[in-house]
Every structure is written in C-alpha cells, then in structure tokens.
Motif scaffolding. Structure first.
Motif, PDB file in Angstrom:
ATOM      1  N   LEU A  13       6.858   4.891   5.612  1.00 26.73           N
ATOM      2  CA  LEU A  13       7.943   4.497   5.978  1.00 26.73           C
ATOM      3  C   LEU A  13       9.194   5.407   5.547  1.00 26.73           C
ATOM      4  CD1 LEU A  13       7.196   0.647   5.107  1.00 26.73           C
ATOM      5  CD2 LEU A  13       7.948   1.755   7.300  1.00 26.73           C
ATOM      6  N   THR A  14       8.748   6.278   4.184  1.00 27.98           N
ATOM      7  CA  THR A  14       9.899   7.067   3.692  1.00 27.98           C
ATOM      8  C   THR A  14      10.101   8.101   4.667  1.00 27.98           C
ATOM      9  OG1 THR A  14       9.058   6.258   1.420  1.00 27.98           O
ATOM     10  CG2 THR A  14      10.436   8.396   1.652  1.00 27.98           C
ATOM     11  N   MET A  73      15.089   8.974  10.864  1.00 26.82           N
ATOM     12  CA  MET A  73      16.080   8.016  11.195  1.00 26.82           C
ATOM     13  C   MET A  73      17.167   8.515  10.743  1.00 26.82           C
ATOM     14  SD  MET A  73      13.871   4.416  11.680  1.00 26.82           S
ATOM     15  CE  MET A  73      15.602   3.715  12.389  1.00 26.82           C
ATOM     16  N   LEU A  74      17.210   8.567   9.311  1.00 23.37           N
ATOM     17  CA  LEU A  74      18.660   8.845   8.487  1.00 23.37           C
ATOM     18  C   LEU A  74      19.294  10.169   9.287  1.00 23.37           C
ATOM     19  CD1 LEU A  74      20.716   7.665   6.486  1.00 23.37           C
ATOM     20  CD2 LEU A  74      19.324   9.237   4.892  1.00 23.37           C
ATOM     21  N   ARG A 115       0.741  -1.317  -0.023  1.00 22.54           N
ATOM     22  CA  ARG A 115       0.069  -0.126   0.086  1.00 22.54           C
ATOM     23  C   ARG A 115       0.825   1.255   0.156  1.00 22.54           C
ATOM     24  NH1 ARG A 115      -4.657  -0.419   4.531  1.00 22.54           N
ATOM     25  NH2 ARG A 115      -5.141   1.465   3.391  1.00 22.54           N
ATOM     26  N   LEU A 116       0.637   2.280  -0.603  1.00 24.25           N
ATOM     27  CA  LEU A 116       0.962   3.450  -0.958  1.00 24.25           C
ATOM     28  C   LEU A 116       1.344   4.261   0.390  1.00 24.25           C
ATOM     29  CD1 LEU A 116       0.335   4.622  -4.555  1.00 24.25           C
ATOM     30  CD2 LEU A 116       2.144   3.436  -3.856  1.00 24.25           C
ATOM     31  N   LYS A 117       0.194   3.987   1.162  1.00 24.74           N
ATOM     32  CA  LYS A 117       0.169   4.927   2.300  1.00 24.74           C
ATOM     33  C   LYS A 117       1.175   4.347   3.400  1.00 24.74           C
ATOM     34  CE  LYS A 117      -2.758   5.418   6.360  1.00 24.74           C
ATOM     35  NZ  LYS A 117      -4.026   5.061   7.245  1.00 24.74           N
ATOM     36  N   HIS A 118       1.506   3.066   3.420  1.00 30.59           N
ATOM     37  CA  HIS A 118       2.494   2.426   4.088  1.00 30.59           C
ATOM     38  C   HIS A 118       4.051   2.897   3.750  1.00 30.59           C
ATOM     39  CE1 HIS A 118      -0.061  -1.173   5.486  1.00 30.59           C
ATOM     40  NE2 HIS A 118      -0.617  -0.029   6.024  1.00 30.59           N
ATOM     41  N   ILE A 119       4.201   2.964   2.487  1.00 32.97           N
ATOM     42  CA  ILE A 119       5.361   3.204   1.739  1.00 32.97           C
ATOM     43  C   ILE A 119       5.780   4.672   2.032  1.00 32.97           C
ATOM     44  CG2 ILE A 119       6.780   3.399  -0.379  1.00 32.97           C
ATOM     45  CD1 ILE A 119       4.936   1.118  -1.437  1.00 32.97           C
TER      46      ILE A 119
END
Length: 389
Positions: free
Chosen positions: A196-197, A203-204, A189-193
């Motif tokens: 996460l991005t 985090m980075l 799902r694009l929402k999850h992606i």
C-alpha cells in the motif's frame, strides 16, 4: 445492581494538558500584541491585542467543558456515536467547498457568529474513532485484505478526497498518517502495508504531476516547496515566511529576548499567533525555553501514549493511539515547517497555536484519553492487585 465505580483520571496527563494550554494562551497574548483588526462597520483598522486572546480563551473554556464531559463518560459508549458523528462530518465536508468561507486560498471554514469552524479538524477525530470501532469489531480479520483492511482504507480515502476538495493538504497528510498508525498498531500484515505504501507513493506522484501541469507550473504549494529548498532565492516572496521565522530563532539566541520582547511578531512574521507561534517561543524564550517546552510536550505525548497502551479494551487502545498519533504528527509537521526542516504546510501547533476548532477537537480528544485512564485506575483493579500481593 449498582454500576461499577470508575477510577480517577490520570492526574499527570491532566496537569500537563492544562500547563500547555495556559502556556499557549500566554504565547498567543504575546504574539498578538501587534495584531491589527478591521472594524466591520467603519472599515477602520486599529490595533487590538486582546481580540485574539479573548477568542482563544472562549475556545479553551468550551473545550475544557467538552473535555470534562468526555472524561466522565464510559469511552465504550463512543461506539454508539461513531456512525452519527461520521455522517455529520461527511455532510460538513460536502458543504464547505460550496458555501464555506475562503481563507488563504482554501474553502475550509464555516464562519458562524464570528467564529470559524473547520470541518477537517472534526473529521480527524471522527475517522480515528470510526477506524478504532471498525477494526476492533473485525479483530483478527484485519489481516485479511478484502474483509479487514480494504473497508478501512476506503473510509480513509473517501474522507481524504473530500478534504482535498477544499483543498487542505496539511489535514489530509495528518489524517493519512494517523490512520496508518492505527492500522499498523491493529496488527495488519506488513506485506499489505508495504504494498500500500508503494501504491500510495505512486498515486501521489501522479497526482502531483497532474496538479503541476493543470496549474501551469505555478501554485502556492509548489512555491512553498521551492522556498523550502532555498528560501533566500525569493526573500520577499515565497521564502519570506521561513526567513522571518529563522530570524526569530536567531534573535532569540540561547536565553531569548524575554517574554513580550520579540520583534518578529510586529508585522514581520505573518501568522505569528497561529502557524508560527513556535518561532515566537524561540525568539522570546530562546533555546533554553524552547527546549524546555519541547521536553514538556514530549512528556505530555508519552503520558497519553502510556494511557492508551494500558487500556484493556481494543477499541480504547486503538482510539487512544490514534489520538496521540494525530496530536504528535500535527506537532511534528508544525515544528518541522517553522524550523525549515520540512516544507511549510500551514498546520497549527496543538494546544499552543491560536485556533478554535483545533483547540476544541484536541481537548475533546484528551477527554477521551482521560476516560481511558479512569478505566485503568478503577478501584476494583487496585483492590484485586493488593489481594494478590
């Protein structure tokens, strides 16, 4: 009952592969004309232009054997090898920071019988196959975050953490990007992606901040980023590699200085046979030769992607897309760094640069793609097509 006959491998993909490999070997020969080797017994330095070429030829020979082996087995059988391969890779990644050899500030190599083995290269292919197998089993459950996407993310994060222990930022970036490609293609799902991005970017940023503070603001990775922004601010230090690379392209001009006639490889441009081999291509073959090379490389990537998409098996498609993603992302990072488009990360140009582990893994990966193409070109499919016509 006789097993069904398999079709012929994709000839165009095979032809483009060998064309790039032969061209790469020729460029390694040219780039290593000024290579100086130190005799391990006498400790005397001497010019040995054939040293790297012979080693690269050995790697190509071993990789070709492995490629034909993978091409002649049913790619579905790889599912049975995924977990053993993953375990072996994890063990190698755990051992390399402890007993590995340090090269350019990172413990990323095992030196065995004079040849270097880089576990991170094998980790890329292992994770691609593991993800393809895992996601193909979950099928539509990949849309569920906890049951589908989270296990895949934990696997990728675990391997990336092991690679960063070396540390190897370039391999980590490639693994993350090609894993993301597989996850997107699988139908997550694009929402999850998107979420996460955002989380990964945050985090980075934290990791980079902590890293900078721990190093007191001094690190060769930070210096590389500074040299990307303005290499001429420190032309004898952090900006030296990029400046010499740009000089190579400038010297090549439109038509090039001629094969073997480049001067940047003569102790001006470090790692000319490895990370910066495209700069030697630009210098000796010019804009015309470099453009033709990129066109052929794009044709190779497009053919590989076509083979992956045509596969009727979900595991095969995801594995093929991941393999092409791995090669194309690594090539893009290499070309971008050499031309000053992105910061230098120290990754090889697949099929072209000197490097045994990279060549071996790339040819094995292409062997898997050729196995996929044999399934698409099998005789029973052609016969059924003719009957329908």
């Amino acid at each position: 009952m006789t097993p069904p006959r398999r079709g012929t491998p994709d000839f165009l993909l095979l032809f483009l592969t060998f064309s790039l490999v032969c061209f790469g070997l020729a460029m390694v020969f040219s780039a290593s004309m000024g290579y100086v080797r130190i005799d391990p017994k006498t400790k005397i330095a001497f010019n040995d232009p054939s040293y790297l070429v012979i080693r690269q030829a050995i790697s190509i020979a071993l990789g070709t054997i492995a490629m034909f082996f993978c091409m002649n087995i049913d790619f579905r059988k790889l599912k049975n090898w995924v977990r053993p391969m993953f375990v072996v890779v994890v063990i190698m990644l755990l051992l390399v920071p402890i007993i590995g050899n340090e090269v350019n500030g990172a413990k990323s190599w095992f030196i065995i019988a004079g040849f270097g083995i880089q576990p991170a290269e094998f980790a890329k292919l292992s994770v691609i196959l593991y993800l393809a197998s895992l996601i193909s089993k979950k099928d539509e459950r990949i849309e569920d975050f906890k049951k589908g996407l989270l296990p895949a993310l934990l696997i990728v994060g675990f391997i990336c953490a092991l690679i960063m222990l070396q540390p190897d930022l370039g391999s980590t970036m490639i693994l993350l990007l090609c894993s993301a490609t597989i996850i997107v293609v699988s139908g997550a799902r694009l929402k999850h992606i998107f979420n996460l991005t955002l989380a990964a970017a945050g985090m980075l940023s934290v990791i980079i901040t902590v890293y900078v503070i721990s190093k007191g603001g001094e690190s060769y990775r930070i210096d590389r980023f500074k040299s990307f922004m303005n290499p001429w601010a420190d032309p004898e230090g952090t900006g030296y590699h990029l400046i010499q690379s740009l000089y190579a392209f400038g010297h090549g001009g439109f038509s090039g200085a001629g094969f073997g006639q480049g001067i940047q490889k003569l102790h001006y441009l470090p790692e000319a046979h490895n990370d910066f081999i495209f700069a030697i291509i630009g210098e000796e073959l010019g804009f015309v030769g470099a453009s033709l090379f990129i066109i052929i490389y794009l044709a190779f990537l497009w053919r590989g992607l076509t083979v992956a998409v045509r596969c009727d098996d979900r595991f095969g498609t995801l594995a093929g897309v991941g393999i092409i993603g791995m090669i194309s992302i690594q090539a893009l990072i290499n070309l971008g760094g050499v031309t000053g488009s992105i910061p230098l990360t120290g990754v090889t140009l697949p099929l072209i640069s000197y490097g045994g582990s990279s060549m071996l893994v790339t040819l094995i990966s292409i062997g898997i793609l050729l196995s996929l193409s044999r399934e698409h070109n099998k005789p029973d499919k052609e016969t059924s097509t003719k009957k329908r016509a």
